[in-house]
Design a protein around this motif. Structure first.
Motif, PDB file in Angstrom:
ATOM      1  N   LEU A   1       0.851  -1.187   0.000  1.00 33.90           N
ATOM      2  CA  LEU A   1       0.000   0.000   0.000  1.00 33.90           C
ATOM      3  C   LEU A   1       0.882   1.230   0.000  1.00 33.90           C
ATOM      4  O   LEU A   1       1.791   1.353   0.825  1.00 33.90           O
ATOM      5  CB  LEU A   1      -0.899   0.003   1.246  1.00 33.90           C
ATOM      6  N   VAL A   2       0.617   2.149  -0.935  1.00 37.50           N
ATOM      7  CA  VAL A   2       1.350   3.411  -1.009  1.00 37.50           C
ATOM      8  C   VAL A   2       0.357   4.530  -0.751  1.00 37.50           C
ATOM      9  O   VAL A   2      -0.676   4.604  -1.422  1.00 37.50           O
ATOM     10  CB  VAL A   2       2.025   3.598  -2.386  1.00 37.50           C
ATOM     11  N   GLN A   3       0.650   5.377   0.220  1.00 36.28           N
ATOM     12  CA  GLN A   3      -0.232   6.492   0.560  1.00 36.28           C
ATOM     13  C   GLN A   3       0.536   7.808   0.501  1.00 36.28           C
ATOM     14  O   GLN A   3       1.695   7.871   0.901  1.00 36.28           O
ATOM     15  CB  GLN A   3      -0.786   6.357   1.987  1.00 36.28           C
ATOM     16  N   GLN A   4      -0.143   8.840   0.016  1.00 42.53           N
ATOM     17  CA  GLN A   4       0.400  10.186   0.067  1.00 42.53           C
ATOM     18  C   GLN A   4      -0.294  10.904   1.218  1.00 42.53           C
ATOM     19  O   GLN A   4      -1.519  10.927   1.289  1.00 42.53           O
ATOM     20  CB  GLN A   4       0.147  10.912  -1.240  1.00 42.53           C
ATOM     21  N   LEU A   5       0.471  11.444   2.148  1.00 34.72           N
ATOM     22  CA  LEU A   5      -0.080  12.115   3.321  1.00 34.72           C
ATOM     23  C   LEU A   5       0.286  13.587   3.297  1.00 34.72           C
ATOM     24  O   LEU A   5       1.392  13.948   2.893  1.00 34.72           O
ATOM     25  CB  LEU A   5       0.503  11.523   4.605  1.00 34.72           C
ATOM     26  N   VAL A   6      -0.632  14.413   3.747  1.00 37.84           N
ATOM     27  CA  VAL A   6      -0.350  15.815   4.028  1.00 37.84           C
ATOM     28  C   VAL A   6      -0.584  15.991   5.520  1.00 37.84           C
ATOM     29  O   VAL A   6      -1.694  15.761   6.008  1.00 37.84           O
ATOM     30  CB  VAL A   6      -1.249  16.772   3.227  1.00 37.84           C
ATOM     31  N   MET A   7       0.469  16.353   6.228  1.00 41.02           N
ATOM     32  CA  MET A   7       0.359  16.586   7.665  1.00 41.02           C
ATOM     33  C   MET A   7       0.322  18.091   7.889  1.00 41.02           C
ATOM     34  O   MET A   7       1.299  18.791   7.625  1.00 41.02           O
ATOM     35  CB  MET A   7       1.525  15.935   8.407  1.00 41.02           C
ATOM     36  N   HIS A   8      -0.807  18.578   8.356  1.00 44.19           N
ATOM     37  CA  HIS A   8      -0.972  19.998   8.598  1.00 44.19           C
ATOM     38  C   HIS A   8      -0.268  20.378   9.901  1.00 44.19           C
ATOM     39  O   HIS A   8      -0.004  19.516  10.753  1.00 44.19           O
ATOM     40  CB  HIS A   8      -2.456  20.353   8.649  1.00 44.19           C
ATOM     41  N   PRO A   9       0.048  21.666  10.082  1.00 47.85           N
ATOM     42  CA  PRO A   9       0.735  22.097  11.308  1.00 47.85           C
ATOM     43  C   PRO A   9       0.012  21.602  12.568  1.00 47.85           C
ATOM     44  O   PRO A   9      -1.216  21.654  12.653  1.00 47.85           O
ATOM     45  CB  PRO A   9       0.673  23.625  11.210  1.00 47.85           C
TER      46      PRO A   9
ATOM     47  N   PRO B   1       1.799  -4.094  10.967  1.00 49.85           N
ATOM     48  CA  PRO B   1       2.162  -5.506  10.994  1.00 49.85           C
ATOM     49  C   PRO B   1       3.255  -5.874   9.995  1.00 49.85           C
ATOM     50  O   PRO B   1       3.679  -7.013   9.914  1.00 49.85           O
ATOM     51  CB  PRO B   1       0.849  -6.218  10.648  1.00 49.85           C
ATOM     52  N   GLY B   2       3.712  -4.895   9.235  1.00 48.68           N
ATOM     53  CA  GLY B   2       4.803  -5.088   8.280  1.00 48.68           C
ATOM     54  C   GLY B   2       5.644  -3.824   8.252  1.00 48.68           C
ATOM     55  O   GLY B   2       5.316  -2.836   8.905  1.00 48.68           O
ATOM     56  N   PRO B   3       6.730  -3.826   7.491  1.00 50.26           N
ATOM     57  CA  PRO B   3       7.614  -2.665   7.463  1.00 50.26           C
ATOM     58  C   PRO B   3       6.983  -1.465   6.753  1.00 50.26           C
ATOM     59  O   PRO B   3       6.153  -1.621   5.868  1.00 50.26           O
ATOM     60  CB  PRO B   3       8.836  -3.168   6.694  1.00 50.26           C
ATOM     61  N   GLU B   4       7.404  -0.287   7.187  1.00 54.19           N
ATOM     62  CA  GLU B   4       6.994   0.969   6.552  1.00 54.19           C
ATOM     63  C   GLU B   4       8.234   1.649   5.993  1.00 54.19           C
ATOM     64  O   GLU B   4       9.247   1.777   6.677  1.00 54.19           O
ATOM     65  CB  GLU B   4       6.340   1.892   7.583  1.00 54.19           C
ATOM     66  N   HIS B   5       8.143   2.074   4.743  1.00 61.07           N
ATOM     67  CA  HIS B   5       9.181   2.870   4.095  1.00 61.07           C
ATOM     68  C   HIS B   5       8.515   4.186   3.720  1.00 61.07           C
ATOM     69  O   HIS B   5       7.538   4.174   2.960  1.00 61.07           O
ATOM     70  CB  HIS B   5       9.696   2.207   2.811  1.00 61.07           C
TER      71      HIS B   5
ATOM     72  N   VAL C   1       5.176  10.373   1.536  1.00 60.44           N
ATOM     73  CA  VAL C   1       4.686   9.228   0.784  1.00 60.44           C
ATOM     74  C   VAL C   1       5.118   7.994   1.567  1.00 60.44           C
ATOM     75  O   VAL C   1       6.309   7.773   1.782  1.00 60.44           O
ATOM     76  CB  VAL C   1       5.236   9.185  -0.659  1.00 60.44           C
ATOM     77  N   ALA C   2       4.128   7.238   2.047  1.00 56.14           N
ATOM     78  CA  ALA C   2       4.388   6.070   2.888  1.00 56.14           C
ATOM     79  C   ALA C   2       4.052   4.797   2.121  1.00 56.14           C
ATOM     80  O   ALA C   2       3.021   4.717   1.462  1.00 56.14           O
ATOM     81  CB  ALA C   2       3.551   6.141   4.159  1.00 56.14           C
ATOM     82  N   THR C   3       4.940   3.831   2.221  1.00 54.61           N
ATOM     83  CA  THR C   3       4.734   2.526   1.590  1.00 54.61           C
ATOM     84  C   THR C   3       4.741   1.467   2.681  1.00 54.61           C
ATOM     85  O   THR C   3       5.684   1.380   3.469  1.00 54.61           O
ATOM     86  CB  THR C   3       5.855   2.230   0.568  1.00 54.61           C
ATOM     87  N   TYR C   4       3.677   0.690   2.728  1.00 53.23           N
ATOM     88  CA  TYR C   4       3.523  -0.361   3.729  1.00 53.23           C
ATOM     89  C   TYR C   4       3.481  -1.710   3.020  1.00 53.23           C
ATOM     90  O   TYR C   4       2.810  -1.858   2.000  1.00 53.23           O
ATOM     91  CB  TYR C   4       2.214  -0.187   4.502  1.00 53.23           C
TER      92      TYR C   4
END
Length: 151
Positions: free
Chosen positions: A60-68, A78-82, A130-133
């Motif tokens: 799973l690849v997700q694009q995240l926007v983290m606001h202030p 349950p698995g690695p995150e890159h 961008v997170a890849t699980y």
């Protein structure tokens, strides 16, 4: 965001390169192919992905926007995150030493399976990630975790 196109003259050039290489077994691209690099980052952390007994996995690849002021809260996977930080700065805290470590645009993060962690944006600007699980098929990507560092 970098967009790469392979077509026309590029395909002809690739055919020439492949033809000159006696050991090349691959075929050149055909038609109009577009590739979009979502993120690229460097790391010095050891990285490995293992599937237990050949069991199916989900990527799973997700694009995240983290606001202030936002935070992921403490959680595990349950698995690695890159992950690659694409804009701004985030702060990562993991259950090993609890140190708050900043990561900026162009840096990547590797979090092994099962490690409790928290990501926050303490800056006044948005941060992009961008997170890849890689997780066991059918498993939830995330599970909430207690605050293991007392923050």
């Amino acid at each position: 965001m970098k967009v790469c196109r392979a077509g026309g003259a590029t395909s002809i050039a690739l055919v020439g390169v492949v033809a000159l290489s006696a050991s090349a077994a691959a075929t050149p691209p055909e038609g109009d192919v577009e590739r979009t690099d979502l993120a690229k980052g460097d790391t010095t952390s050891a990285v490995s992905i293992t599937s237990a007994d050949g069991q199916p996995t989900t990527l799973l690849v997700q694009q995240l926007v983290m606001h202030p002021g936002s935070s992921s809260g403490w959680h595990t996977h349950p698995g690695p995150e890159h992950s690659v930080i694409t804009t701004g700065t985030v702060e990562l805290q993991t259950a090993g030493d609890c140190a708050v470590v900043p990561y900026g645009a162009g840096q990547s993060v590797f979090i092994p399976a099962g490690v409790a962690h928290r990501v926050a944006n303490g800056t006044p600007h948005d941060a992009g990630v961008v997170a890849t699980y890689t997780v066991p098929a059918g498993a939830p990507v995330r599970a909430d975790s207690p605050d293991v560092c007392g923050k």
